[in-house]
Design an enzyme around this catalytic site. Structure first.
Site, short mmCIF file in Angstrom:
data_model
loop_
_atom_site.label_atom_id
_atom_site.label_comp_id
_atom_site.label_asym_id
_atom_site.label_seq_id
_atom_site.Cartn_x
_atom_site.Cartn_y
_atom_site.Cartn_z
N ASN A 876 0.83 -1.21 0.00
CA ASN A 876 0.00 0.00 0.00
C ASN A 876 0.87 1.26 0.00
O ASN A 876 0.52 2.27 -0.61
CB ASN A 876 -0.92 0.02 1.23
CG ASN A 876 -2.08 -0.96 1.12
OD1 ASN A 876 -2.52 -1.51 2.12
ND2 ASN A 876 -2.58 -1.20 -0.08
N ILE A 901 -10.23 -7.69 1.69
CA ILE A 901 -11.56 -8.12 1.23
C ILE A 901 -11.46 -9.22 0.17
O ILE A 901 -12.34 -10.08 0.08
CB ILE A 901 -12.39 -6.95 0.70
CG1 ILE A 901 -11.72 -6.28 -0.51
CG2 ILE A 901 -12.65 -5.93 1.80
CD1 ILE A 901 -12.62 -5.27 -1.23
N CYS A 962 -6.91 0.03 9.05
CA CYS A 962 -6.45 -0.93 8.05
C CYS A 962 -6.01 -0.09 6.85
O CYS A 962 -5.12 0.75 7.01
CB CYS A 962 -7.54 -1.95 7.71
SG CYS A 962 -9.19 -1.28 7.46
N SER A 963 -6.63 -0.27 5.70
CA SER A 963 -6.30 0.60 4.57
C SER A 963 -7.21 1.82 4.60
O SER A 963 -6.78 2.92 4.92
CB SER A 963 -6.45 -0.16 3.25
OG SER A 963 -5.59 -1.28 3.22
N GLY A 965 -10.14 1.79 6.44
CA GLY A 965 -10.75 1.90 7.76
C GLY A 965 -12.23 1.64 7.83
O GLY A 965 -12.88 2.08 8.78
N TRP A 966 -12.78 0.90 6.84
CA TRP A 966 -14.22 0.61 6.92
C TRP A 966 -14.53 -0.89 6.90
O TRP A 966 -15.70 -1.27 6.97
CB TRP A 966 -14.99 1.32 5.81
CG TRP A 966 -14.41 1.24 4.42
CD1 TRP A 966 -13.87 0.15 3.82
CD2 TRP A 966 -14.31 2.31 3.47
NE1 TRP A 966 -13.45 0.46 2.55
CE2 TRP A 966 -13.71 1.78 2.31
CE3 TRP A 966 -14.68 3.66 3.49
CZ2 TRP A 966 -13.48 2.55 1.17
CZ3 TRP A 966 -14.45 4.43 2.36
CH2 TRP A 966 -13.84 3.89 1.22
N ASP A 967 -13.51 -1.71 6.84
CA ASP A 967 -13.74 -3.16 6.85
C ASP A 967 -13.15 -3.80 8.11
O ASP A 967 -13.84 -3.97 9.11
CB ASP A 967 -13.13 -3.79 5.58
CG ASP A 967 -13.88 -3.37 4.33
OD1 ASP A 967 -15.11 -3.48 4.33
OD2 ASP A 967 -13.23 -2.95 3.36
N ARG A 968 -11.87 -4.16 8.08
CA ARG A 968 -11.24 -4.80 9.24
C ARG A 968 -11.30 -3.91 10.48
O ARG A 968 -11.43 -4.41 11.61
CB ARG A 968 -9.79 -5.15 8.89
CG ARG A 968 -9.67 -6.24 7.87
CD ARG A 968 -8.29 -6.31 7.25
NE ARG A 968 -8.08 -5.28 6.25
CZ ARG A 968 -7.06 -5.25 5.38
NH1 ARG A 968 -6.16 -6.22 5.41
NH2 ARG A 968 -6.95 -4.29 4.50
N ARG A 1008 -20.23 -4.19 -0.71
CA ARG A 1008 -19.80 -5.49 -0.18
C ARG A 1008 -20.86 -6.58 -0.39
O ARG A 1008 -20.52 -7.75 -0.57
CB ARG A 1008 -19.49 -5.38 1.33
CG ARG A 1008 -18.35 -4.42 1.67
CD ARG A 1008 -17.01 -4.93 1.14
NE ARG A 1008 -15.94 -3.99 1.45
CZ ARG A 1008 -15.39 -3.16 0.56
NH1 ARG A 1008 -15.81 -3.18 -0.71
NH2 ARG A 1008 -14.43 -2.34 0.91
#
Length: 1176
Positions: A876, A901, A962-963, A965-968, A1008
């Protein structure tokens, strides 16, 4: 007073009657695989080894009976170097080992070693087992302690099953054990066979173990007999007496002359036995029999399997390979084979009404397993506390299972080839059945664990010796285990037990995917695998409450009756019937299914919709029927081919069978459709080769076959494409139609349905001295995917907030999530810094994180948890993102190694493929491991636990990203908050948690999930939220009393994640939802609040679980979630789940409380009438 004396204290060692302290050693270090080296004192007594760690308070104690000891080995020698290289390793039979390090000076190791060899292996040293010593030294009645020896009487037990009778008689030919030394003195044989004929039959059977009656079916009178292999030898020797004897057994069945012989061995083993003088029955010679081999390995195979299982269970093994290593031990595969064999016996006897004769080689190992398990399945008496003890006495102890040889009591020869875990395997199979029928057994898991504990303890005489004949000599010299278990009967009673529901045969599923690893037995020594709170205790409380209320009802009824009898005038009072717990339980069980309807099902029943035609599916408000196709067949993997009618409406697909009894209906929301594919073409041949395959996002797959004439397939395909993917054709999702037409629900509303960020932050304690609220994002100008209200450090100005925002991916600055109520440490969330490949810095961002750290009043520390693997973060960085430089920020950075993801999407695809019922069952565990799904869930749990450790354990604030900030980040923060804050473990609180951490902070639900979008291959789709709910379910398994909600609540959330019935999970951010959804759709939380009782966990104890939870994230402790991923497979559903029975108890308590209140009210009214003055 109990005849079992209370243990007495001698120094730091607790001693039983007759137990003597043989020696002790101080300055010993226990090399604990879980808690590290611990220094303390080691005690060795005539009954146990006991280590007490003395370095820290409170002192930890580790105990094990010396009867458990498998081997004692020295580690190192006089020349050994290293702090802990000189000591002893003690291997136990119960899956545990102790490693003790000694100081070389003083020779304490030698003394302990010598004492252990003498005490652990008394038979090799001319000493008696501790069971004899214990019994001799009991201070009170020895008769009571030995009374368990008299519990079992063969004649009484045979009398219970109806013997003697016309077909069967008792014989005492073995009264002095002269016919067969390993058989009981009394047994049952066919009535028309004389004792003189039994000699010849016994002579033709291995170890003289002739076929004898084990059980008789109470209704159809089919028989279960057991014995050993015939001695046919390699030349095919015959015995007419044996052949006639089996004919007599077959003819004793009034329903059928056929006799099925179940040979437990693999056929190749039986052939090998034949070459050595044993063998099997030739169907040509035994005219009335059919022979079936069950392929169960011998004692050597099982011993090797147990050895591998022990290695797998050791703490040193790789967590990521746990399931494949477990599979390689083949332990569960052998459990499956035993269960499958027992099920064949049950099916033949109970359904086909055919008698069964079971044998293996000598008839005391596999034969005992199969017969006793089959009897547990067919006879409800053997599922009671007393009955199970009788079963063990009869099928194992009386019929000569070689407990002494198989367990090696008091014998040093650990490599003895006669040792094998045959009885442990049997108890494991019983436990497996209990998991599928949790209310069918009067006893609990603890009852089984206690039996297995004393299998090796040598405290009681029950499991000593190899047969009934040998055991007669110790009956007056040892205590019986059954005496102790009977004394503690209430401790082992299963509060969920409902005998009236299970008076028929049980048919458990014997597939690997349905079986479980019994962690409570095999890894119970490991603290990470201990269940944090068993549900049995809370169920016991519920059951006790029911019993108390029932007694109170009866007392009130008596008072009412007395009042009524004493009345002067003939004023009759309506009689109130006091329902018993059993009556109410039966009533509750009948209504439980109907009460667990989904929210939309209730709307179907309550709304005044009109049916298009009688028999058409009910429609929701706003739902319209689009097409119906007759003469369609559902090719069902569970129930075969089912002809019927397929209906498509704007909300759902419905298939109704037309030829099955009862009629079956399958319903699935169109919003959950993942793909629609045509199967076959115009040239396809075969009855079911032309059709459609519809895959759903909830793991269902429907395959429909159509007739080629009429073109109905084309119509269904085109209509389904239009209804399942409305956004792809410019049409609105069904949630909008439903929102316009549905009557707004009245009554309770949920805090989440009208979620208020300010109110939730205020509950946490913000604004405060450390944090303030800002409306910088009121118009979503600061960050389009963040909520309009944010909490930031009170010391940070709005300008600092803006400057920090620009350096974070997607402008997702570090934002406040939660604050610890006691130590005031805080949890922040955000996205990666945009340092890029050249290592760009932002002083504003560094200063902002420093302000967050300073806001912690105790430690002023902040640790950064990056959810990604470090390699991903480096990648990243090359693309403009990156991670914090620890030197620049002055903070610790920890990577959590959770995949992105794309990794999760691939994992889910593999999981879906594996869950299909046609997938081979043999490699289920390694296939499951190959999906890495549980490994990913484990890593998320590990990450959440680390947040808890930092905040609750060390008082350190945490920033998670995370990258973007809305998943992990959402997974980790939400889980950590749920573990630390009991409010989020309530129904309302969990809904608020989802609203706050997932919806308000911009998890991209639309991308998602792909609501209404036909691009099923879209790379933005991913099961991040499903994974989070799975992690929550794992925690509810470990803390079954800590959550106000039940599994049904989690399943409802996941169902409506896809259904498009509510607006809750539509869109990608708070901004989009505010503009497009909130005033046009209904919230899921509104309907949840309206029907909250449906989602209540009856075991919930808010007072007992106001603390922080620390779930185990070990692969040994995590489970595949069959209630979600394979719930459509009828074989994967328990007959009646523990939750269902708990709900029944909960309903019964409510009913009894209402009944008591009603009766008390009538009594009060009568008292008031009695006390009132008479009218003049």
């Amino acid at each position: 007073m109990s005849y079992f004396a209370r243990p007495v204290e001698v120094g730091d060692a607790t001693l039983l009657p007759g137990e003597v302290l043989e020696g002790s050693a101080s300055e010993v270090t226990y090399l604990c695989p879980f808690n590290g080296p611990q220094q303390g004192i080691l005690y060795v007594t005539t009954y146990k080894i006991s280590f007490i760690a003395t370095e820290k308070e409170p002192h930890r104690k580790y105990n094990a009976p010396v009867g458990f000891i498998h081997s004692v080995e020295k580690m190192g020698g006089a020349s050994s170097k290293g702090e802990h290289s000189y000591g002893l390793e003690i291997q136990l039979k119960e899956f545990q080992s102790f490693r003790f390090a000694f100081k070389q000076e003083g020779h304490s190791r030698r003394e302990v070693y010598d004492v252990l060899l003498k005490i652990a292996f008394p038979l090799n040293n001319g000493r008696e087992l501790f069971a004899n010593i214990y019994f001799e030294n009991l201070p009170s009645s020895k008769d009571a302690a030995s009374s368990g020896w008299d519990y079992f009487d063969m004649k009484q037990e045979l009398g219970r099953i109806g013997v003697p009778c016309e077909q069967w008689r008792l014989t005492s030919i073995n009264e002095k054990y002269s016919l067969c030394s390993t058989y009981p003195s009394v047994f049952a044989v066919p009535a028309n066979v004389r004792d003189s004929e039994l000699q010849a039959v016994a002579a033709f059977r291995s170890r003289a173990r002739l076929p004898t009656l084990a059980w008789l079916h109470p209704e159809n009178r089919t028989s279960l007999t057991r014995g050993s292999q015939p001695l046919v030898g390699k030349f095919g020797k015959r015995s007419k007496e044996d052949e006639m004897y089996l004919t007599a057994i077959s003819k004793a069945n009034p329903r059928s002359d056929k006799l099925l012989i179940m040979d437990a061995r693999p056929r190749l083993n039986a052939l090998a036995n034949k070459a050595m003088g044993g063998g099997y029955e030739d169907e040509e010679n035994y005219k009335t029999v059919e022979l079936i081999f069950l392929d169960i390995g011998n004692i050597h195979v099982m011993r090797d399997s147990l050895r591998k299982l022990k290695e797998v269970c050791s703490s040193a093994n790789d967590e990521s390979r746990w399931m494949s290593l477990l599979e390689s031990s083949r332990w569960l595969d052998y459990i499956r084979l035993i269960m499958a064999g027992a099920l064949r016996i049950v099916d033949l006897m109970d359904r086909s009404q055919v008698s069964v004769f079971v044998h293996c080689s000598d008839g005391w190992d596999r034969t005992s397993q199969l017969c006793s398990l089959a009897m547990v399945l067919m006879d409800p008496y053997y599922r009671t506390i007393s009955g199970f003890a009788m079963l063990i006495e009869k099928e194992w102890l009386s019929f000569g299972y070689k407990f002494h040889q198989r367990c090696g009591h008091g014998d040093r020869h650990s490599g003895d080839e006669q040792r094998a875990p045959i009885f442990v395997q049997f108890v494991d199979t019983v436990w497996q059945v209990m998991q599928q029928f949790p209310s069918a057994f009067e006893f609990t898991e603890q009852y089984l664990l206690t039996i297995l504990h004393h299998l090796h303890s040598c405290l009681y005489g029950t499991f000593l010796c190899d047969n009934e004949r040998e055991r007669r000599s110790i009956r007056q010299k040892t205590a019986s285990l059954w005496s102790e278990l009977e004394r503690e009967r209430e401790r082992y009673r299963n509060p969920l037990y409902t005998s009236y529901m299970h008076n028929q045969a049980l048919y458990p599923v014997a597939t690997i995917r349905r079986l479980q690893f019994w962690a409570s037995h095999y890894t119970r020594w490991s603290p990470r695998n201990i269940r944090s709170s068993g549900s049995s205790y809370s169920n016991s409380e519920l059951h006790a409450m029911c019993t108390s209320l029932e007694a109170h009802c009866e007392e009130l009824q008596t008072q009412l009756d007395e009042k009524q009898a004493s009345e002067f005038q003939n004023r009759s009072t309506p009689e109130i019937s006091v329902s018993t717990v059993t009556d109410m339980s039966q009533s509750a069980s009948k209504t439980s299914v109907s009460e667990e309807q989904s929210v939309e099902s209730r709307f179907l029943l309550e709304a005044n919709e009109k049916l298009a035609q009688p028999g058409d599916p009910l429609l929701l408000p706003g739902e319209s029927m689009q097409v119906a196709a007759k003469h369609v067949s559902l090719v069902c993997p569970y129930n075969g081919v089912l002809p019927g009618t397929l209906f498509l409406s704007t909300y759902k697909m419905t298939f109704t069978t037309t030829e099955s009894e009862p009629q079956l209906t399958y319903v699935a929301p169109m919003g959950a459709v993942h793909t629609v594919e045509k199967v076959g073409g115009a040239s396809s041949k075969g009855e079911f080769a032309y059709g459609l395959e519809v895959q759903f996002k909830d793991f269902r797959t429907f395959r429909f076959a159509f007739k080629q004439e009429g073109h109905s397939r084309r119509l269904i395909f085109e209509t389904m494409q239009r209804l399942a993917y409305p956004l792809s054709s410019g049409r609105p999702l069904f949630a909008y139609e439903y929102g316009v037409c549905a009557v707004p629900p009245s009554g309770e509303t949920s805090p989440a349905a009208q979620f208020d960020m300010k109110a939730e932050l205020a509950r946490i304690g913000v604004p405060s001295e450390e944090f303030r609220l800002t409306t910088l994002n009121e118009n979503y100008e600061l960050c389009a995917s963040y909520p309009p209200v944010l909490a930031v450090p009170a010391s940070a100005t709005d300008d600092q907030v803006k400057d920090a925002t620009a350096f974070r991916s997607r402008n997702r600055l570090p934002a406040f999530s939660w604050m610890h109520a006691e130590n005031r440490s805080s949890l922040f969330r955000g996205s990666q810094p945009q340092v890029g490949k050249f290592g760009k810095r932002s002083k504003e961002d560094e200063a902002f994180l420093l302000e967050i750290a300073k806001a912690n009043p105790q430690t002023q520390k902040l640790v950064i948890l990056d959810a990604r693997p470090k390699l991903n973060a480096i990648a990243n960085k090359a693309m403009g993102g990156g991670y914090e430089d620890e030197e620049a920020y002055g903070m610790d950075l920890v990577f959590l190694d959770i995949g992105n993801i794309h990794v999760m999407r691939d994992s889910l695809k593999k999981l879906r493929d594996m869950c299909h019922p046609t997938i081979e069952d043999t490699h289920w565990l390694s296939n499951l491991e190959g999906t890495h799904w549980l490994e990913h869930v484990r890593l998320v749990l590990v990450g959440a636990n680390r947040i808890v450790e930092y905040m609750d354990g060390s008082g350190v604030s945490v920033f998670v990203h995370c990258s973007d900030g809305w998943d992990r980040t959402s997974q980790l923060c939400a889980l950590a908050m749920m573990l630390m804050d009991p409010y989020y473990r309530t129904i309302a609180g969990f809904s608020v948690l989802i609203e706050k951490e997932w919806l308000a902070f911009g998890h991209k639900f639309q991308q998602r999930i792909g609501h209404g979008d036909k691009h099923s291959g879209d790379e933005q789709r991913s099961p991040i939220f499903v994974q989070f709910i799975d992690a929550v379910w794992q925690i509810t398994n470990q803390y079954p009393c800590a959550f106000e909600f039940n599994e049904h609540f989690l399943l409802t959330i996941l169902d409506h994640l896809f259904s498009c019935l509510y607006g809750t999970f539509l869109c990608n951010s708070e901004k989009e939802r505010a503009e497009e959804v909130k005033d046009k759709t209904i919230s899921l939380w509104t309907d949840v609040a309206k029907n909250q009782e449906e989602y209540m966990n009856p075991l919930y104890s808010s007072s007992g679980y106001s603390c922080v939870l620390h779930p185990s994230a070990s692969m040994r402790r995590l489970q595949f979630w069959p209630g979600y991923y394979t719930r459509w497979n009828p074989e994967m559903r328990p007959h009646k789940s523990e939750h269902d029975r708990s709900q029944e108890l909960y309903r019964i308590c409510l009913q009894l409380k209402k009944q008591c209140a009603s009766m008390q009210k009538q009594l009060d009214e009568k008292d008031a009438c009695t006390d009132a003055p008479l009218d003049p």
